[in-house]
Design a protein around this motif. Structure first.
Motif, PDB file in Angstrom:
ATOM      1  N   ASP A  48      18.022   8.693 -89.912  1.00  0.00           N
ATOM      2  CA  ASP A  48      19.444   8.678 -90.365  1.00  0.00           C
ATOM      3  C   ASP A  48      19.957  10.668 -89.551  1.00  0.00           C
ATOM      4  O   ASP A  48      19.901  11.411 -90.268  1.00  0.00           O
ATOM      5  N   LEU A  49      20.962   9.602 -89.090  1.00  0.00           N
ATOM      6  CA  LEU A  49      22.086  10.887 -88.268  1.00  0.00           C
ATOM      7  C   LEU A  49      22.246  11.939 -89.365  1.00  0.00           C
ATOM      8  O   LEU A  49      22.733  12.863 -88.396  1.00  0.00           O
ATOM      9  N   GLU A  50      22.763  11.448 -90.202  1.00  0.00           N
ATOM     10  CA  GLU A  50      23.854  11.972 -90.933  1.00  0.00           C
ATOM     11  C   GLU A  50      22.712  13.280 -91.634  1.00  0.00           C
ATOM     12  O   GLU A  50      22.856  14.642 -91.989  1.00  0.00           O
ATOM     13  N   LYS A  51      21.527  13.394 -92.076  1.00  0.00           N
ATOM     14  CA  LYS A  51      20.430  13.996 -92.187  1.00  0.00           C
ATOM     15  C   LYS A  51      19.838  15.196 -91.426  1.00  0.00           C
ATOM     16  O   LYS A  51      19.060  15.559 -91.371  1.00  0.00           O
ATOM     17  N   LEU A  52      20.265  14.224 -90.243  1.00  0.00           N
ATOM     18  CA  LEU A  52      19.259  15.286 -89.137  1.00  0.00           C
ATOM     19  C   LEU A  52      19.346  16.688 -89.295  1.00  0.00           C
ATOM     20  O   LEU A  52      20.954  16.933 -88.942  1.00  0.00           O
ATOM     21  N   PRO A  53      18.905  18.073 -88.271  1.00  0.00           N
ATOM     22  CA  PRO A  53      19.389  19.399 -88.305  1.00  0.00           C
ATOM     23  C   PRO A  53      20.266  18.704 -87.559  1.00  0.00           C
ATOM     24  O   PRO A  53      20.135  18.337 -86.029  1.00  0.00           O
ATOM     25  N   LYS A  54      21.409  19.758 -87.362  1.00  0.00           N
ATOM     26  CA  LYS A  54      22.199  19.706 -85.411  1.00  0.00           C
ATOM     27  C   LYS A  54      21.009  20.094 -84.775  1.00  0.00           C
ATOM     28  O   LYS A  54      20.549  21.970 -84.984  1.00  0.00           O
ATOM     29  N   ALA A  55      21.253  20.053 -83.421  1.00  0.00           N
ATOM     30  CA  ALA A  55      20.850  20.750 -81.915  1.00  0.00           C
ATOM     31  C   ALA A  55      20.511  21.769 -82.279  1.00  0.00           C
ATOM     32  O   ALA A  55      19.066  22.976 -82.049  1.00  0.00           O
ATOM     33  N   GLU A  56      21.455  22.872 -81.833  1.00  0.00           N
ATOM     34  CA  GLU A  56      21.362  24.624 -81.806  1.00  0.00           C
ATOM     35  C   GLU A  56      20.925  24.800 -83.159  1.00  0.00           C
ATOM     36  O   GLU A  56      20.772  26.056 -83.396  1.00  0.00           O
ATOM     37  N   ASP A  57      20.835  24.627 -84.524  1.00  0.00           N
ATOM     38  CA  ASP A  57      20.352  25.023 -85.216  1.00  0.00           C
ATOM     39  C   ASP A  57      18.590  25.049 -85.485  1.00  0.00           C
ATOM     40  O   ASP A  57      17.756  26.141 -86.003  1.00  0.00           O
ATOM     41  N   ILE A  58      17.981  23.719 -84.111  1.00  0.00           N
ATOM     42  CA  ILE A  58      16.485  24.276 -84.283  1.00  0.00           C
ATOM     43  C   ILE A  58      16.056  24.677 -82.830  1.00  0.00           C
ATOM     44  O   ILE A  58      14.520  25.623 -82.790  1.00  0.00           O
ATOM     45  N   LEU A  59      16.959  24.475 -81.408  1.00  0.00           N
ATOM     46  CA  LEU A  59      16.488  24.560 -80.429  1.00  0.00           C
ATOM     47  C   LEU A  59      16.648  26.236 -80.253  1.00  0.00           C
ATOM     48  O   LEU A  59      15.662  26.148 -78.313  1.00  0.00           O
ATOM     49  N   GLY A  60      17.202  26.508 -80.920  1.00  0.00           N
ATOM     50  CA  GLY A  60      17.732  28.219 -80.282  1.00  0.00           C
ATOM     51  C   GLY A  60      16.571  29.106 -80.882  1.00  0.00           C
ATOM     52  O   GLY A  60      16.263  29.959 -80.854  1.00  0.00           O
ATOM     53  N   LYS A  61      15.557  28.028 -81.793  1.00  0.00           N
ATOM     54  CA  LYS A  61      14.070  29.174 -82.432  1.00  0.00           C
ATOM     55  C   LYS A  61      13.231  28.483 -81.616  1.00  0.00           C
ATOM     56  O   LYS A  61      12.842  27.352 -81.399  1.00  0.00           O
ATOM     57  N   PRO A  62      11.939  29.331 -81.928  1.00  0.00           N
ATOM     58  CA  PRO A  62      10.984  28.923 -80.759  1.00  0.00           C
ATOM     59  C   PRO A  62       9.944  28.266 -81.386  1.00  0.00           C
ATOM     60  O   PRO A  62      10.194  27.669 -83.273  1.00  0.00           O
ATOM     61  N   GLY A  63       8.955  27.334 -81.350  1.00  0.00           N
ATOM     62  CA  GLY A  63       8.485  25.702 -82.772  1.00  0.00           C
ATOM     63  C   GLY A  63       6.855  26.811 -82.599  1.00  0.00           C
ATOM     64  O   GLY A  63       7.028  27.852 -82.527  1.00  0.00           O
ATOM     65  N   ALA A  64       6.460  25.963 -83.378  1.00  0.00           N
ATOM     66  CA  ALA A  64       5.942  26.486 -84.278  1.00  0.00           C
ATOM     67  C   ALA A  64       3.797  26.495 -83.068  1.00  0.00           C
ATOM     68  O   ALA A  64       3.592  27.565 -83.588  1.00  0.00           O
ATOM     69  N   THR A  65       4.303  25.114 -82.570  1.00  0.00           N
ATOM     70  CA  THR A  65       2.985  25.267 -82.152  1.00  0.00           C
ATOM     71  C   THR A  65       3.090  24.104 -80.842  1.00  0.00           C
ATOM     72  O   THR A  65       4.260  23.910 -80.609  1.00  0.00           O
ATOM     73  N   ASP A  66       2.119  24.195 -80.420  1.00  0.00           N
ATOM     74  CA  ASP A  66       2.743  23.891 -78.661  1.00  0.00           C
ATOM     75  C   ASP A  66       2.584  22.445 -79.057  1.00  0.00           C
ATOM     76  O   ASP A  66       1.662  21.803 -79.427  1.00  0.00           O
ATOM     77  N   GLY A  67       3.298  21.027 -78.339  1.00  0.00           N
ATOM     78  CA  GLY A  67       3.338  19.971 -78.370  1.00  0.00           C
ATOM     79  C   GLY A  67       4.532  19.716 -79.579  1.00  0.00           C
ATOM     80  O   GLY A  67       4.812  18.474 -80.069  1.00  0.00           O
TER      81      GLY A  67
END
Length: 285
Positions: A113-132
């Motif tokens: 659901d495109l409207e419910k997805l987070p914006k790229a800049e809100d997620i990709l600017g933070k490190p991930g929790a685990t590899d993969g």
């Protein structure tokens, strides 16, 4: 012990690098994963994930601890930590582009659901929790899939999310037969795509076998084609409707599995006959 290494997808090859004490695994999820064993927990953990443009069928480790993969795009790739063997920057860039250009069906990621997805800049600017770790984000008018690389310390784009096949009124025709779904299948690079037809509720393996017979393909493709159908139409559409029936022994009853071409006569075995050694036992073709 390993669980969920490739996100529940098939693991096609595993090799142990004795010099480094790690496992290299590849699978249906298009990834090479490097796993390290922890003696205190008795578990493996993923320390590096390397996305590929397609399914990774095989993996090998060289005496120098370089990792060699064989991908469904027909390319063998060697991954190394030795700068003397690094590929030229343009080749590395081409590889990253081929990974990012992959298209991921929305049905394969549980619907989007495109409207419910987070914006790229809100997620990709933070490190991930685990590899993969994977993240589906909204970018412009579309959605992208990214995976976190612990080794590189960044998110790597691994594909664009596209709509799965639509259920169109009237369907499409392949070899004069109308189907609910029709897929373009790339059998050989540089050759025209082949059309794979599938109807809702049909056994994916029967559809895969029909495609193999029509296109004179090797029988080894059966499992891969059937899994492709299940992923792209969803389990609900690929599951035949349930029908109430009286109990029947799955090994000797009328509903037992009979391999195509076996030409076995209907079972006339008396009750109590051993299904493994009796006259009604399974005999491969």
């Amino acid at each position: 012990r390993m669980e969920g290494v490739h996100g529940g997808e098939f693991v096609y090859a595993v090799v142990f690098d004795e010099a480094e004490g790690v496992l290299a695994t590849v699978g249906e999820d298009n990834n090479l994963r490097i796993l390290k064993f922890h003696e205190d927990t008795g578990q493996f953990s993923c320390i590096q994930t390397v996305p590929h443009p397609g399914t990774v069928w095989s993996v090998a480790v060289t005496p120098d601890s370089d990792v060699l993969t064989a991908c469904s795009d027909g390319v063998a790739r060697l991954f190394t930590r030795d700068p003397a063997r690094f590929a030229a920057p343009d080749l590395v860039a081409a590889f990253e582009i081929s990974v990012a250009a992959r298209q991921v069906s929305s049905k394969m990621v549980g619907g989007v659901d495109l409207e419910k997805l987070p914006k790229a800049e809100d997620i990709l600017g933070k490190p991930g929790a685990t590899d993969g770790q994977q993240a589906i984000v909204r970018k412009g008018k579309g959605a992208e899939v990214h995976t976190w690389s612990e080794a590189e310390g960044k998110w790597i784009k691994v594909g664009d999310v596209v709509e799965g096949p639509q259920d169109e009124t009237g369907g499409k025709v392949v070899h004069g037969v109308k189907y609910d779904y029709v897929f373009d299948v790339d059998i050989e690079e540089g050759k025209p795509h082949k059309k794979l037809g599938y109807n809702k509720g049909e056994n994916p393996y029967e559809a895969a076998q029909r495609f193999i017979d029509n296109e004179s393909l090797p029988q080894d493709f059966l499992e891969e084609i059937a899994m492709f159908i299940e992923k792209n139409v969803g389990t609900a559409a690929s599951a035949p409707p349930a029908a109430p029936a009286a109990f029947a022994d799955p090994l000797t009853g009328g509903g037992r599995y009979i391999p195509s071409g076996a030409n076995l006569p209907p079972s006339s075995a008396p009750a109590g006959m051993d299904p493994l050694t009796g006259g009604g036992r399974y005999i491969p073709s």
